[in-house]
Design a protein around this motif. Sequence first.
Motif, mmCIF file in Angstrom:
data_model
loop_
_atom_site.group_PDB
_atom_site.id
_atom_site.type_symbol
_atom_site.label_atom_id
_atom_site.label_comp_id
_atom_site.label_asym_id
_atom_site.label_seq_id
_atom_site.Cartn_x
_atom_site.Cartn_y
_atom_site.Cartn_z
ATOM 1 N N LEU A 213 0.823 -1.205 0.000
ATOM 2 C CA LEU A 213 0.000 0.000 0.000
ATOM 3 C C LEU A 213 0.858 1.256 0.000
ATOM 4 C CD1 LEU A 213 -2.872 -0.826 2.538
ATOM 5 C CD2 LEU A 213 -2.972 -0.835 0.052
ATOM 6 N N ARG A 214 1.970 1.215 0.713
ATOM 7 C CA ARG A 214 2.837 2.401 0.780
ATOM 8 C C ARG A 214 3.482 2.728 -0.559
ATOM 9 N NH1 ARG A 214 4.248 -0.104 5.889
ATOM 10 N NH2 ARG A 214 3.390 1.142 7.604
ATOM 11 N N THR A 215 3.645 1.729 -1.402
ATOM 12 C CA THR A 215 4.281 1.958 -2.706
ATOM 13 C C THR A 215 3.273 2.054 -3.845
ATOM 14 O OG1 THR A 215 4.587 -0.442 -3.004
ATOM 15 C CG2 THR A 215 6.384 0.787 -1.966
ATOM 16 N N ARG A 255 -1.359 9.185 2.882
ATOM 17 C CA ARG A 255 -0.668 9.381 1.608
ATOM 18 C C ARG A 255 -1.387 10.410 0.756
ATOM 19 N NH1 ARG A 255 0.638 4.855 -2.016
ATOM 20 N NH2 ARG A 255 1.802 6.559 -2.953
ATOM 21 N N ALA A 256 -2.698 10.458 0.872
ATOM 22 C CA ALA A 256 -3.449 11.459 0.109
ATOM 23 C C ALA A 256 -3.244 12.855 0.678
ATOM 24 C CB ALA A 256 -4.934 11.108 0.112
ATOM 25 N N ASP A 257 -2.840 12.925 1.963
ATOM 26 C CA ASP A 257 -2.651 14.197 2.648
ATOM 27 C C ASP A 257 -3.956 14.993 2.546
ATOM 28 O OD1 ASP A 257 -1.332 16.023 4.178
ATOM 29 O OD2 ASP A 257 -0.193 16.903 2.547
ATOM 30 N N HIS A 258 -3.908 16.234 2.059
ATOM 31 C CA HIS A 258 -5.128 17.036 1.967
ATOM 32 C C HIS A 258 -5.661 17.100 0.537
ATOM 33 C CE1 HIS A 258 -5.054 18.401 6.125
ATOM 34 N NE2 HIS A 258 -3.754 18.568 5.991
ATOM 35 N N TRP A 265 -9.853 5.085 -4.063
ATOM 36 C CA TRP A 265 -9.361 5.103 -2.682
ATOM 37 C C TRP A 265 -10.468 5.541 -1.729
ATOM 38 C CZ3 TRP A 265 -3.611 6.507 -1.589
ATOM 39 C CH2 TRP A 265 -2.795 5.717 -2.397
ATOM 40 N N ARG A 266 -11.238 6.531 -2.143
ATOM 41 C CA ARG A 266 -12.337 6.987 -1.291
ATOM 42 C C ARG A 266 -13.306 5.853 -0.997
ATOM 43 N NH1 ARG A 266 -16.633 10.244 -4.379
ATOM 44 N NH2 ARG A 266 -17.089 8.079 -4.950
ATOM 45 N N ARG A 295 -7.893 12.529 10.455
ATOM 46 C CA ARG A 295 -8.188 11.672 9.303
ATOM 47 C C ARG A 295 -9.686 11.659 9.009
ATOM 48 N NH1 ARG A 295 -4.274 8.455 12.142
ATOM 49 N NH2 ARG A 295 -2.263 8.468 11.051
ATOM 50 N N GLU A 296 -10.488 11.709 10.048
ATOM 51 C CA GLU A 296 -11.935 11.754 9.867
ATOM 52 C C GLU A 296 -12.326 12.988 9.046
ATOM 53 O OE1 GLU A 296 -15.841 12.277 12.759
ATOM 54 O OE2 GLU A 296 -14.034 11.302 13.554
ATOM 55 N N ASP A 297 -11.720 14.135 9.387
ATOM 56 C CA ASP A 297 -12.025 15.366 8.654
ATOM 57 C C ASP A 297 -11.545 15.288 7.207
ATOM 58 O OD1 ASP A 297 -13.261 16.537 10.806
ATOM 59 O OD2 ASP A 297 -11.503 17.679 11.451
ATOM 60 N N ARG A 298 -10.403 14.655 6.979
ATOM 61 C CA ARG A 298 -9.893 14.541 5.606
ATOM 62 C C ARG A 298 -10.862 13.753 4.731
ATOM 63 N NH1 ARG A 298 -3.490 12.972 6.128
ATOM 64 N NH2 ARG A 298 -2.869 14.641 7.549
ATOM 65 N N VAL A 299 -11.336 12.629 5.251
ATOM 66 C CA VAL A 299 -12.255 11.809 4.458
ATOM 67 C C VAL A 299 -13.586 12.519 4.285
ATOM 68 C CG1 VAL A 299 -13.492 9.609 4.378
ATOM 69 C CG2 VAL A 299 -11.106 9.669 5.132
#
Length: 515
Positions: A213-215, A255-258, A265-266, A295-299
Motif C-alpha cells: 500500500l505504501r508503494t 498518503r493522500a494528505d489534503h 481510494w475513497r 483523518r476523519e475530517d480529511r475523508v
Amino acid sequence: MTLRLPPIGLQIPRAWSESSERRWAQLASSAHDLQGSASASGVANYAEVLRPPLRRGDTGTVSQLLTSAGAVRALAWLWTEVDGDCADSISVDLLGEFERASGAISRLAMQHLFRVYFMRFDELDDLPADQGGAAILDTLGALLANQAALRSRSPLAGTRAPRTERDGPFALAQAIRQGGADPARAIAAAGLASYEGGRYLELVRQHLFLEELRTLPLGAEQPVLGEIRNPATHRKPHLRGRMLGHAALEILIDRADHSYPGDAWRDAVLDVAGDPRLTYHESYATWWPVLGSEREDRVASWLARADLQIFLDVLARYSEEAGIQGMSRMLPPRKRMLEGLIDLGIVRRSRLYVGDDVRRFARQASLAASANLTGSQYSQRALLYLDCGEFHIIEGSHNTQLWTYLDVPSSRIIDPTRRRFYYEELTSELASGFVRRWQATMGTAQGTGHLGIRHAGLWQAKFLEFLAHHGIAVNPEALLSRADYQQLRQRHGLPWVNPDGRPVALESEDTRGTA
C-alpha cells in the motif's frame, strides 16, 4: 588412456526447484515435530510433576523443581501445548529461573522456546500483568538471542533482521521487499518455515501487505484495494489492539494528505470504515475514533466533492429545464466558487439537503448522510452546507441566496440523526436564530455574524469582503474565473483583510480587560 566406468543405473537429479525447497522445509518441520513428540515422551514424568504447581501459579515450587535439564526441557514443552492448561503459565520470573537453572539451554529446550516465541509472539502480551504482561515477549526474545549467540545453528544464524526483537516481523518484511525475494523462499532461508501458521509470520505477511500500500501509486486502482475491502483481511488483529484495517486506512488517508485521491481510494475507505459523518452507525465507533479526528475530517472533505457534484447536477438540470433567462450564466460562477473552496483544502464537512425529485435521480450511495427537504414545492431543490473551518456557508439551487456564517449556524442542521427539514429551517429562520445566539454571545457591536447574498452582478465580491472584514483571508483567484477576477480588481479592488476583525466573545473581552 580413458577409463570407462560402467553405468550406475541411477537417475541423477536436476537442481532443486522452488517447490522442492518448500517440500524439504515441510519435511524438516515434520521431523522437528516427531523429534518434539519423542522428547515429550522422554520428559513426561517431569511434566506431570510440574503441572500441579503451574496450574496453581506457584512459581516458587516450580523454580525448586528445575534441578535438571530434563525438568527445564519439560517446562519449555508444556508452554508449547496448544490446548494445554499450562501453556499460559509462562512468566518473566520463570524465564529468569529457566536461564539460571540450566546455563546453556539444551537444543531440544531451545526448539520448544523458539516455537513459543514465533508461534505466539505478541499474543503473549495478553497474559496477566502479574506474570509480566508485555515484558514476557521481550524477556523471551532476549533469552533466545543470548542462547543463540552460543550456537552456530539456530533460526538466528546468518540473518541480519532482529528476529527476536519486536520489530522483527517488520524488519523481515522490509528485507523481503527491498530484496525482491519470493516471501516463501525468504522465510525458509531465514529458518522460519517450521513456524508457519504462527503469529510472527502472520505479522510478516501483514507488513508485506502494508508495504504494498505504501508503494501504490496515489489514487491507483489495484487488486490490493479489493483485499482491503474483505472483512477477513481488514478485521485481522494487527498491533497494539488495532486491526489490520486501521493500519491500511491510515496509509491511504495519510498518503493522500489534503488532496483528493480519487474515487477508488475513497470508496475503499468507505467500504471498510463507513461514512465518518454518520456518527450513530456502529462502524463509526469501531474505526473513526482509532483513526483520529484529523483523518476523519480529511475523508469528510473527500465526501464534500461528491455532495458538490450532486448539487451542481441539480443546478445544471434546473438551468436546462426551467429555461430561465440568465440562469445558465449563474451556474459557472457558483461552480467555480464551490469547487475552489474544496480545492483550497479548507472544507472540512458537508451535508446535502435534497427534495424528493432530486433524491430519485441522484445516486443513492452518495446520499447516505443527506437530509430531505420537506414539501412538494421544494421537491426539485437542493441546499449544500459546507464547513470551511473559519466560516460556514449554505448555498442553494434555484434563486436561493448564498448564506455565510462566522460560526456553525446550528447544531441541528449537522446532526446526522435529523433527516428532514423545512426549507425555511435552513434559510431565513436559520439566519434569524443565529443572529439571536450570536449577539447574545458576541454583543451587538460585532454585527450579526452572517450575510445573505443574492446571486446578482459580481456577488462574489460581497462574499470576499464580508470574510476579509472579519479577518478571514481567502485567495480570490481560487474562487473566481479569470474574467471575474479582473473585474474584481478593477471595479472593487482586492479585499483588505482586517487583522483585528476576528470576532471575540464577550467573555473573552472581559477576561482580557481584567488581565
